[in-house]
Design an enzyme around this catalytic site. Structure first.
Site, short mmCIF file in Angstrom:
data_model
loop_
_atom_site.label_atom_id
_atom_site.label_comp_id
_atom_site.label_asym_id
_atom_site.label_seq_id
_atom_site.Cartn_x
_atom_site.Cartn_y
_atom_site.Cartn_z
N ASP A 53 0.83 -1.20 0.00
CA ASP A 53 0.00 0.00 0.00
C ASP A 53 0.88 1.26 0.00
O ASP A 53 2.10 1.16 0.16
CB ASP A 53 -0.93 -0.05 1.23
CG ASP A 53 -2.26 0.61 0.98
OD1 ASP A 53 -2.35 1.49 0.11
OD2 ASP A 53 -3.24 0.25 1.67
N ASP B 77 -10.66 2.65 -3.64
CA ASP B 77 -11.08 1.33 -3.14
C ASP B 77 -12.49 0.99 -3.59
O ASP B 77 -13.38 1.84 -3.59
CB ASP B 77 -11.09 1.33 -1.60
CG ASP B 77 -9.70 1.49 -1.01
OD1 ASP B 77 -8.73 1.63 -1.78
OD2 ASP B 77 -9.60 1.48 0.23
C1 GLA Z 1 -6.09 1.21 1.37
C2 GLA Z 1 -6.13 0.20 0.21
C3 GLA Z 1 -7.19 -0.84 0.50
C4 GLA Z 1 -6.88 -1.55 1.80
C5 GLA Z 1 -6.77 -0.54 2.93
C6 GLA Z 1 -6.24 -1.17 4.20
O1 GLA Z 1 -7.28 1.95 1.45
O2 GLA Z 1 -6.38 0.86 -1.00
O3 GLA Z 1 -7.24 -1.78 -0.56
O4 GLA Z 1 -5.69 -2.29 1.68
O5 GLA Z 1 -5.88 0.53 2.59
O6 GLA Z 1 -6.09 -0.26 5.26
#
Ligand code: GLA
Length: 426
Positions: free
Chosen positions: A156, A216
């Site tokens: 990430d 997301d």
């Molecule tokens: C970000 C990523 C997600 C997930 C969250 C976890 O938002 O884009 O896919 O991994 O972090 O905290």
């Protein structure tokens, strides 16, 4: 064959992929985030909290209920698995209460089921949920993951100065490579760079096996639609970077959860296959509706996703509340998805023969409908008309196969330049 390969290089040089031999097809598996988020309360919710138990049960179900055979291979941990502090030697460690056996034992368990284990880290100081990030520890963390027997790293981009993102992702890629273990490297580099500038997809493809571009996914149709719209409106930039070894990642499949109707689930599955996306479901396969399971395990859709030509499709038509998406497949075939975006009324018809890819029917082609149900639509001609009825927010998915061998060869040649051409003006 050799001259065909040479022509491919001359007509559409695909940037070099990360040279780790992985992800020659978009990865398939399960990832905990969308469904299980950061539930760390195992006292209150032992069945669903982020713990070794959850991944062991997922591995059991995936091995027992046809998922592994369908191609779903990776069982992936997302955020919230680690302790808040590193150990005395500066290594990450799993939360001891929720992972009493540790990640290495969990990896052995998952491997014993014929599956692979994924883990999650962050290029910056902290993960998005506030757990320790890897900045300043790339070599140590890569070696720790390799020692544990991990097979995939989702990395990430939270808590990181954006100007250092590229350097961080490249350094972790090198650190993973230096361990000598095959670890699929899933990045979020472009997602965090887009707010500041257009990312360098050549560098990204050389560094990562897949990469998230956009926000997301949530368990809703508006979320899935926003991902499709972002992808289509950036397709000239991102589609050319996808191919064996490296793929654009529009995020998890949320099929089998709470927010999508069955038609919308079919749309997500069809369009993720057209986009050559990693198929990482985030749902609860211990308790999933049989129709959703059948859709996720549909071998005809999976065959499109995993097609050996390895080309991402694109949106080619946007008209009257419909979108047509097309993906070139091996042997001169084409997958066509017709999405009905009008969220009112009943099924509406679109004439598929108006799609640019219908040229494959010169003089004749064979058309198979895969969604909403498998049906042979028979031999069609260039001048013929073929209407498909599509439910509101649903998708009809078809494959078009040219008929003669000679025609297949000539279409293969035409395919070589498809990727570099902008689609029709929409
Ligand atoms: C970000 C990523 C997600 C997930 C969250 C976890 O938002 O884009 O896919 O991994 O972090 O905290």
């Amino acid at each position: 064959m050799a001259s065909l390969a040479l022509a491919a290089l001359l007509v559409c040089p695909l940037a070099a992929a990360l040279d780790n031999g992985l992800s020659l097809r978009p990865a398939m598996g399960w990832l905990h985030w969308e469904r299980f988020v950061c539930n760390a309360d195992c006292d209150a919710d032992p069945e669903n909290c982020i713990s070794e138990y959850l991944y062991m049960r997922m591995a059991d179900v995936m091995a027992q209920e046809g998922w592994r055979e369908a191609g779903y291979e990776y069982v992936c941990i997302d955020d919230c698995w680690s302790s808040l502090r590193r150990d005395a030697r500066g290594r990450l460690r799993a939360d001891p209460k929720r992972f009493p056996g540790g990640i290495s034992q969990l990896a052995q368990y998952v491997h014993s089921k014929g599956l692979k284990l994924g883990i999650y880290g962050d290029v910056g100081t902290k993960t998005c949920a506030g757990y320790p990030g890897s900045l300043g520890h790339y070599e140590t963390d890569a070696q720790t993951f390799a020692d544990w027997g991990v097979d995939l790293l989702k990395f990430d981009g939270c808590d990181m100065n954006w100007t250092l993102l590229g350097e961080g992702y490249v350094n972790m890629s090198r650190a993973l490579n230096a361990t000598g273990r095959s670890i699929l490297y899933s990045c979020e580099w472009p997602l965090y760079e887009w707010p500041f500038r257009q990312p360098n997809y050549t560098a990204i493809r050389e560094t990562c096996n897949h990469w998230r571009n956009f926000a997301d996914v949530y368990d809703s149709w508006s979320s899935v639609k926003s991902i499709l719209e972002w992808t289509a409106s950036h397709q000239d930039i991102i589609v050319p970077s996808a191919g064996p070894g490296g793929w654009n990642d529009p995020d998890m499949l949320v099929i089998g959860n709470f927010g999508l109707s069955h038609d919308q689930q079919e749309s997500q599955m069809a369009l993720w296959a057209i986009m050559a996306a990693p198929l990482l479901m985030s749902n609860d396969p211990r308790d999933i509706c049989p129709r959703s399971k059948e859709l996720l395990q549909n071998r005809h859709i999976i065959a499109i996703s995993q097609d050996p030509l390895g080309r991402q499709g694109r949106r080619t038509v946007k008209t009257n509340g419909f979108e047509v998406w097309e993906r070139p497949l091996s042997s001169g075939r084409l997958a066509v998805a017709v999405l009905n975006l009008l969220e009112m009324g009943g099924p509406r018809r679109l004439d598929v023969s108006s799609a640019p890819g219908w040229k494959r029917c010169d003089p004749q082609c064979n058309v198979t409908q895969i969604l909403p149900r498998l049906k042979q639509l028979g031999v069609q001609t260039l001048k013929g008309k073929l209407g498909v009825a599509v439910n509101p927010s649903g998708t009809a998915l078809l494959t078009i196969s040219p008929i003669s061998d000679a025609q297949t060869q000539s279409l293969l040649w035409k395919d070589l330049s498809f990727k570099n051409r902008a689609g029709p003006v929409l």
